[in-house]
Design a protein around this motif. Sequence first.
Motif, mmCIF file in Angstrom:
data_model
loop_
_atom_site.group_PDB
_atom_site.id
_atom_site.type_symbol
_atom_site.label_atom_id
_atom_site.label_comp_id
_atom_site.label_asym_id
_atom_site.label_seq_id
_atom_site.Cartn_x
_atom_site.Cartn_y
_atom_site.Cartn_z
ATOM 1 N N GLY A 116 -6.262 -1.290 8.331
ATOM 2 C CA GLY A 116 -5.389 -0.155 8.072
ATOM 3 C C GLY A 116 -4.855 -0.160 6.650
ATOM 4 O O GLY A 116 -4.729 0.880 6.011
ATOM 5 N N LEU A 117 -4.582 -1.364 6.163
ATOM 6 C CA LEU A 117 -4.028 -1.506 4.823
ATOM 7 C C LEU A 117 -4.994 -0.959 3.767
ATOM 8 O O LEU A 117 -4.582 -0.405 2.756
ATOM 9 N N GLN A 118 -6.274 -1.104 4.031
ATOM 10 C CA GLN A 118 -7.281 -0.613 3.088
ATOM 11 C C GLN A 118 -7.096 0.877 2.806
ATOM 12 O O GLN A 118 -7.097 1.313 1.668
ATOM 13 N N LYS A 119 -6.913 1.634 3.893
ATOM 14 C CA LYS A 119 -6.781 3.087 3.741
ATOM 15 C C LYS A 119 -5.511 3.414 2.970
ATOM 16 O O LYS A 119 -5.488 4.264 2.099
ATOM 17 N N LEU A 120 -4.448 2.692 3.309
ATOM 18 C CA LEU A 120 -3.178 2.965 2.670
ATOM 19 C C LEU A 120 -3.241 2.667 1.160
ATOM 20 O O LEU A 120 -2.768 3.446 0.339
ATOM 21 N N LEU A 121 -3.855 1.536 0.816
ATOM 22 C CA LEU A 121 -3.918 1.152 -0.596
ATOM 23 C C LEU A 121 -4.794 2.109 -1.386
ATOM 24 O O LEU A 121 -4.523 2.407 -2.547
ATOM 25 N N ALA A 122 -5.834 2.603 -0.723
ATOM 26 C CA ALA A 122 -6.759 3.500 -1.421
ATOM 27 C C ALA A 122 -6.077 4.800 -1.838
ATOM 28 O O ALA A 122 -6.460 5.436 -2.808
ATOM 29 N N SER A 123 -5.019 5.186 -1.090
ATOM 30 C CA SER A 123 -4.373 6.461 -1.386
ATOM 31 C C SER A 123 -3.046 6.286 -2.124
ATOM 32 O O SER A 123 -2.300 7.225 -2.307
ATOM 33 N N THR A 124 -2.736 5.057 -2.544
ATOM 34 C CA THR A 124 -1.466 4.768 -3.213
ATOM 35 C C THR A 124 -1.727 4.416 -4.675
ATOM 36 O O THR A 124 -2.649 3.665 -4.954
ATOM 37 N N PRO A 125 -0.936 4.957 -5.595
ATOM 38 C CA PRO A 125 -1.165 4.604 -7.005
ATOM 39 C C PRO A 125 -1.096 3.092 -7.225
ATOM 40 O O PRO A 125 -0.329 2.398 -6.563
ATOM 41 N N LEU A 126 -1.909 2.619 -8.151
ATOM 42 C CA LEU A 126 -1.978 1.191 -8.448
ATOM 43 C C LEU A 126 -0.614 0.604 -8.785
ATOM 44 O O LEU A 126 0.148 1.215 -9.522
ATOM 45 N N GLY A 127 -0.335 -0.567 -8.259
ATOM 46 C CA GLY A 127 0.887 -1.266 -8.632
ATOM 47 C C GLY A 127 2.074 -0.938 -7.753
ATOM 48 O O GLY A 127 3.048 -1.668 -7.730
ATOM 49 N N VAL A 128 2.002 0.163 -7.012
ATOM 50 C CA VAL A 128 3.135 0.525 -6.151
ATOM 51 C C VAL A 128 3.297 -0.502 -5.028
ATOM 52 O O VAL A 128 4.397 -0.943 -4.730
ATOM 53 N N ILE A 129 2.171 -0.870 -4.427
ATOM 54 C CA ILE A 129 2.219 -1.952 -3.439
ATOM 55 C C ILE A 129 1.436 -3.124 -4.010
ATOM 56 O O ILE A 129 0.219 -3.047 -4.157
ATOM 57 N N ARG A 130 2.166 -4.217 -4.358
ATOM 58 C CA ARG A 130 1.459 -5.375 -4.901
ATOM 59 C C ARG A 130 0.991 -6.302 -3.792
ATOM 60 O O ARG A 130 -0.122 -6.786 -3.795
ATOM 61 N N GLN A 131 1.876 -6.594 -2.849
ATOM 62 C CA GLN A 131 1.525 -7.443 -1.715
ATOM 63 C C GLN A 131 2.308 -6.970 -0.511
ATOM 64 O O GLN A 131 3.422 -6.443 -0.648
ATOM 65 N N VAL A 132 1.724 -7.202 0.664
ATOM 66 C CA VAL A 132 2.399 -6.851 1.914
ATOM 67 C C VAL A 132 2.239 -8.010 2.883
ATOM 68 O O VAL A 132 1.192 -8.654 2.918
ATOM 69 N N LEU A 133 3.281 -8.278 3.648
ATOM 70 C CA LEU A 133 3.171 -9.279 4.718
ATOM 71 C C LEU A 133 3.771 -8.699 5.994
ATOM 72 O O LEU A 133 4.947 -8.334 6.033
ATOM 73 N N PHE A 134 2.937 -8.585 7.019
ATOM 74 C CA PHE A 134 3.395 -8.101 8.321
ATOM 75 C C PHE A 134 3.795 -9.313 9.163
ATOM 76 O O PHE A 134 2.949 -10.129 9.506
ATOM 77 N N GLN A 135 5.068 -9.409 9.487
ATOM 78 C CA GLN A 135 5.536 -10.533 10.300
ATOM 79 C C GLN A 135 5.964 -10.026 11.667
ATOM 80 O O GLN A 135 6.818 -9.139 11.756
ATOM 81 N N GLN A 136 5.392 -10.609 12.710
ATOM 82 C CA GLN A 136 5.833 -10.218 14.039
ATOM 83 C C GLN A 136 6.961 -11.158 14.473
ATOM 84 O O GLN A 136 6.815 -12.374 14.430
ATOM 85 N N ILE A 137 8.092 -10.562 14.878
ATOM 86 C CA ILE A 137 9.219 -11.372 15.352
ATOM 87 C C ILE A 137 9.017 -11.642 16.847
ATOM 88 O O ILE A 137 9.112 -12.766 17.315
#
Length: 464
Positions: A357-378
């Motif tokens: 899912g992250l692939q699609k999101l990054l492809a449509s977001t300008p470079l640098g806006v999202i540098r890293q993401v971590l999904f943590q399940q509590i």
Amino acid sequence: MDQSWHRAAYMTLQHLRGRPVGRFIRELRAREQLERGAFRQMIDSELKEQLRYARARVPLYSSGQWAEALSRGDATQLSAWPILDRATVRARGSELLARGLRPGTFYRSSSASTGEPLRIAWNPHGGAWGWANEYRVMLWYGVQPGVRTLLMWGSEHRLQDWVRNTRGFLTTALSPQRLEEAAQYVLHRRPGLVMGLPSALVLLARYIRTNYPDAPEQLVPFAKLGGEQIFPFQRDELQRHFGARTVEFYGCTEVGPIAAQCPAGSMHLLSDNSYIEICRDGEPVPDGEFGDIVATSLSNRAMPLVRCRIGDSGAISPDPCSCGRPYPVLASLIGRAADLFMAADGTKIHGSQLGVGLQKLLASTPLGVIRQVLFQQIDPLHWKVLVESGGGFDAPLAAQLTELVRSNFGRQCDVEIERVSVVPREPSGKFRYYRPPGLRAGGQPPVTVAPDPGRKHEDRLKMV
Ligand SMILES: [Zn+2]
């Protein structure tokens, strides 16, 4: 000093250390010319020899279930051997050391999610054989040892790296300043190869494309990837920002390199290095069927692991690769149970779905806006998403991240988005895009790559 000087100096250094990498590369290149039947025969006889050695030298294999099984059966037949679990390797490592070890034995270890780390002893020739396997794969692409290389990894060997024309950047200490230095190295020294952890290389690629948009499109010809899972979006970004062709490796601490990608796109088992079986309930299954990956080292004489279940599952393709190389093809691979998440409705879903899912999101977001993401399940109903942003991160993007979690794990999930200056890495320098509940930092790196229907083989990667 040019590439050939570095290559010669590196090979000489290793030779002096009792690690004849250069000779091994030549040997491997001759072996890969063999026709499939002859190659298989050679591997079968090397396997028998390794089993004889292991039976004679390793204390654990004369005890308990091994003593029993091997006295009943033929110890030169792999099928006579009990399956060895990681937990046993961890707990009884000293009993797995071969008697009569020569000087020069060294250890490699991996971080563990619980308990003791996994420590594997290697004899110098065993280690050198693994490295030679990796260099040999790069030669399939025309990339020579000694080529100017940028390395992003969790550990470093400065002198050795300098000798082999490699500039290392520690992923455990990737400050903005170090990232800029890495960018300058790529822009001005124009390495022929970048290699290392895909998460770090992607970070660098994005950084360069964001801050130096006018840099040449073809910045780096090849990116050699290993050490953690590889997502399709990472492959995609490395191609887009670096103009790099990616070459993927898969391996583990226990036996070293297991598979690597050939120019035709298949993940070939590196059968010279480790013998791979696919087993279910301890019994091998036919090619094409899915099961546990069970590895036997063909090269390690210090701690010869036999039938070690390394925790990943996969299948061996019944079809050979069109490239003609004699190695079987790893057709698919699935990660460890540790990477499964409980969805809100109780079903178990692999975390790599988030990477897809992250692939699609990054492809449509300008470079640098999202540098890293971590999904943590509590817990099954609560998630926390850490976002490292270079600015421009807004409510609609937060909503998209929330939707990514909910569409995979349940609409009733409560998702908290938190902006952080740096998304934490594992102590090993490796990076996770998702973390199941209860797994502390420093846990096992994930090993799976998200399914990619566009590829011939669904491949995944982990490398020591
Ligand atoms: Zn091939």
